[in-house]
Design a protein around this motif. Sequence first.
Motif, PDB file in Angstrom:
ATOM      1  N   LYS B   5       0.648  -1.349   0.183  1.00 12.51           N
ATOM      2  CA  LYS B   5      -0.195   0.145   0.182  1.00 12.51           C
ATOM      3  C   LYS B   5       0.770   1.305  -0.121  1.00 12.51           C
ATOM      4  CE  LYS B   5      -4.435  -1.225   0.190  1.00 12.51           C
ATOM      5  NZ  LYS B   5      -4.359  -2.646  -0.674  1.00 12.51           N
ATOM      6  N   VAL B   6       1.973   1.333   0.793  1.00 14.02           N
ATOM      7  CA  VAL B   6       2.848   2.490   1.058  1.00 14.02           C
ATOM      8  C   VAL B   6       4.210   2.298   0.344  1.00 14.02           C
ATOM      9  CG1 VAL B   6       3.609   4.241   2.434  1.00 14.02           C
ATOM     10  CG2 VAL B   6       1.660   2.680   3.108  1.00 14.02           C
ATOM     11  N   GLN B 482       7.559   5.002   5.234  1.00 17.41           N
ATOM     12  CA  GLN B 482       6.945   4.326   4.354  1.00 17.41           C
ATOM     13  C   GLN B 482       6.954   2.676   5.108  1.00 17.41           C
ATOM     14  OE1 GLN B 482       8.832   6.106   0.516  1.00 17.41           O
ATOM     15  NE2 GLN B 482       7.047   4.992  -0.200  1.00 17.41           N
ATOM     16  N   GLU B 486       3.779   0.867   6.075  1.00 17.08           N
ATOM     17  CA  GLU B 486       3.489  -0.491   5.300  1.00 17.08           C
ATOM     18  C   GLU B 486       3.360  -1.756   6.388  1.00 17.08           C
ATOM     19  OE1 GLU B 486       2.985  -0.815   1.928  1.00 17.08           O
ATOM     20  OE2 GLU B 486       2.036  -2.731   2.767  1.00 17.08           O
ATOM     21  N   ASN B 491      -1.803   4.757   7.383  1.00 19.58           N
ATOM     22  CA  ASN B 491      -1.587   5.548   6.222  1.00 19.58           C
ATOM     23  C   ASN B 491      -0.146   6.446   6.495  1.00 19.58           C
ATOM     24  OD1 ASN B 491      -3.987   5.271   5.061  1.00 19.58           O
ATOM     25  ND2 ASN B 491      -4.973   7.098   6.359  1.00 19.58           N
ATOM     26  N   LEU B 492       0.366   6.670   5.536  1.00 17.24           N
ATOM     27  CA  LEU B 492       1.814   7.341   5.611  1.00 17.24           C
ATOM     28  C   LEU B 492       1.692   8.762   6.255  1.00 17.24           C
ATOM     29  CD1 LEU B 492       4.898   7.521   4.912  1.00 17.24           C
ATOM     30  CD2 LEU B 492       4.208   8.475   2.732  1.00 17.24           C
TER      31      LEU B 492
END
Lengths: 157, 761
Positions: B5-6, B482, B486, B491-492
């Motif tokens: 995702k990140v 990040q 992850e 969320n970042l």
Amino acid sequence: MKQIVELTVNGEPYEVAVDPHRTLLEVLREEIGLTGSKEGCGLGSCGACTVIIEGKAVLACLTLALTVRGKEIRTVEGLAKGQEFSVLQKAFIEHGAIQCGFCTPGMLMSATALLSKNPHPNNDEIKKAISGNLCRCTGYAKIVEAIRSVADNIQKT
Amino acid sequence: MESYKVIGKRIPRTDGKAIVTGEAKFSDDFCFPYMLHGKILRSPYAHAKIVHIDMTRAKKLMGVKGIITGRDTSEQKLGVNPELMDRYPLTKEKVRFIGDEIAAVAAIDEDLAEEALSLITVEYEELPAVFTPEEAMSGEAPLIHGKERNIAFHFTMNLGNEKQAVKKSSIENEDSFIIPQAANGAIEPHCSVALVDQDRRLSLWSSTQTPFMVKRDLARTLGFADEKVRVIKPYLGGGFCGKVSLQSHEFCASLLALKTGRPVKLALSREEVFVTGGGSVPMKIKIRVGMNKAGKLQYFKSKVIAENGAYTNLAFVPLLSTGLYLNLPYQIESISYDGYLVYTNNPPSNARRGAGSPQLYFALESLLDQLAADAGIDPFDLRLMNSLESSAVTISKFRVNSCGMKGCLTESRKRSPLGIEDIDSALYAGKGLACGAHTAAASRLGPHDSSSALISVEDNGKLTLWTGASDVGQGSDTALCQILAEELGINLEDVSKVNPTDTAIVPPDLGTYGSRVTFVAGNAVRNAAKEAKKQILEVVAKEVGTSLNDLDIKENKIYHKISGHHYLSFAEAALLSYKQGKPILARGFYDTKTEHFNFQTGEGNSAGAFTFGTQVVELEIDPGTGLIKVKKIVAAHDCGFAINPMFIEGQVEGAVLMGMGLALTEEMLLKEGRVLNPSFLEYKVLTSMDVPEIEAVTIESNDPEGPFGAKGVGESGSIPTAPAINNAIFAVLKERVNSLPLTPEKVLKHVKKNYVRVIEI
């Protein structure tokens, strides 16, 4: 002996007392407290001190402060309007054109001066406009890309 | 194939706004009330005894508040290798290079400090000086540090069976290569600001890549307890190895602050940075390679003479790597190596991006290219048939857990095969390729090779990351966030890292050098994230009455792995932990699985991972001037896994340009110990006008030990460029120019010969 001089920086007047041999870079950084413009060499050979004076990109480390009284001086601190960043500032961030960030203020000023005179530069013109700004981190590729993206968008509108 | 995702995403720097507004503070941007300005007095002689220093006139100058000399310092020396510490922060008794630090003053402004320097009278007794390693080693030269033949460090390595290997070699060749000193050239000059508080605690803001090393060595050299010293690394304007470990200016600023009781800023001028900044280690490399008819490499035999200069900084590391990295990137059964690090009265050398690898691979890859031509084997094929693969163990016992060498070769070949040029002026256009390797996780230099991280989660689910890892521009702050996001499934945007790197606040990390941050700090951060995840899932598991192992976090939500039921959001879980009086506070460590390298045998896996790369250069030579125009470079580099592909490209693009500089224009010029080109006007760093088309290709070899498979790649791109250019010149002229930089004058000599040959046909 120090002289009192009024300098207009980013639209604001600043009254400072300076010796005749002090450079604009020194006065910006040490008297006014605007440390965004950097000293990389003190000799005009790296471009880290680039500011805009009356629309032209100028090396602040080679400019005597007393010679620019009454002129419109713009530094990196004056690019954004509050929280509204300039398109170039946004493009630099988006395109990964920043690594250590030391050359970034100078690069932004050179690019801003270019685009205000020539909104549709080709790649060669972009490279020439920043040829006096040394960067040791990025290899210039993403900096040129970022400026290119802004130039292209200007063309689209 | 994992879908992340990140990580693996082109995410811009999270601190970009601070930089583009000029808000980001570098060392020279810090000012304090009553701050003094420091300047260093430097020796005008290359080698002399200090007979007497008279400071009377300087002390009387109004505005001068403090002066220190070698008399004010302890017996503690600078340096990272306890066996090779030969330098006081301010020299005592003798000066050994033009620029050697003798005294430092602090005054109310810079101009007064300069004036004070001119009022210090030093009486010298000049000594004979020596300026080349060959002369210095001859046995007849003056001794700079009292070491026999001025040899600071001698390393030999004999692995495998040379006799047998020579027997198996039907094709052999050897050549000599000269690589001069190249400056680091970071655009930010060195600067430090020292402040002492009422409890005599010292704080130092400094442009350093290694704040914890500086803290430790400041405490040692000042005779302070460790906890009384604090070092802060603010934004750093590039380092490239030039800002590693305690420097004289940092010591001087600190001691002057202690003596005057006022803050002291000591900024080096650009000229001082060129003279004392070190740069890369100049080397003369003689190398011999043997291979069989089929192209299988049999042995490497090499002798290196490296110039230390007047004192030892990091230069022993580049020297060591010219021996050790003969084990990479090819399978080889016999290596014999003899390397000398020699004192001269030139300014001290240090290390530059890539340490000794740019020098080594300039020699090795140029010679391999010659062997390929001798044997009639395609240069790509020669490398492919000899390349190491993942899980290889070399004869020096390097454990090459991940190796993308073959991937780099095949991908660069696909994009730029040899023999096909896209340029019109075909007569003087050509392509060359070269490979390179380097550590992707530094090396075990001391008792540990580690990093640690702390994570705290606030009651609204936002996270703070504390780590001693230093971002020097490569984007590691963002990349580490990040990795954290992850691993935790959040969320970042909810992660922020504590900045600046302040040794009083963040947990220790050795610093940024040897491309170690992604691998070592990345693993520490990931381990901390795993711990944080466990803590928060425990809270939820207890709350909802299920087992910890049934839960996971994805997209900021905690859910049941099997049923998919969403229980709480990450923020809700965090709030719950607060209400229960147990906020999430996690820590992670990582130490590389390496051993100390054995100086006697050369054996030992001292690096946690290695990086590999191939570059294909396409260039044109102007036959009238010898000027080389590089048109295109395809650069394929192995980073294990790209945490942030945009950052990887940025690193490779920047490194390639540094490699091009080393190849074509960069050279510190010295005469009788004096640096002739200590400015950007005369020392040619490449500009935007010199940039070729660069195609950066990311190769992912998925390191089993790296965080999500990632390893370092920051230095990799600076290594194959010079030999690739040398090999492209050979492709055009059938001649090799084996000394850097490949200036028009050098190239033109070979063009003229070639031109005559063409006319004769």
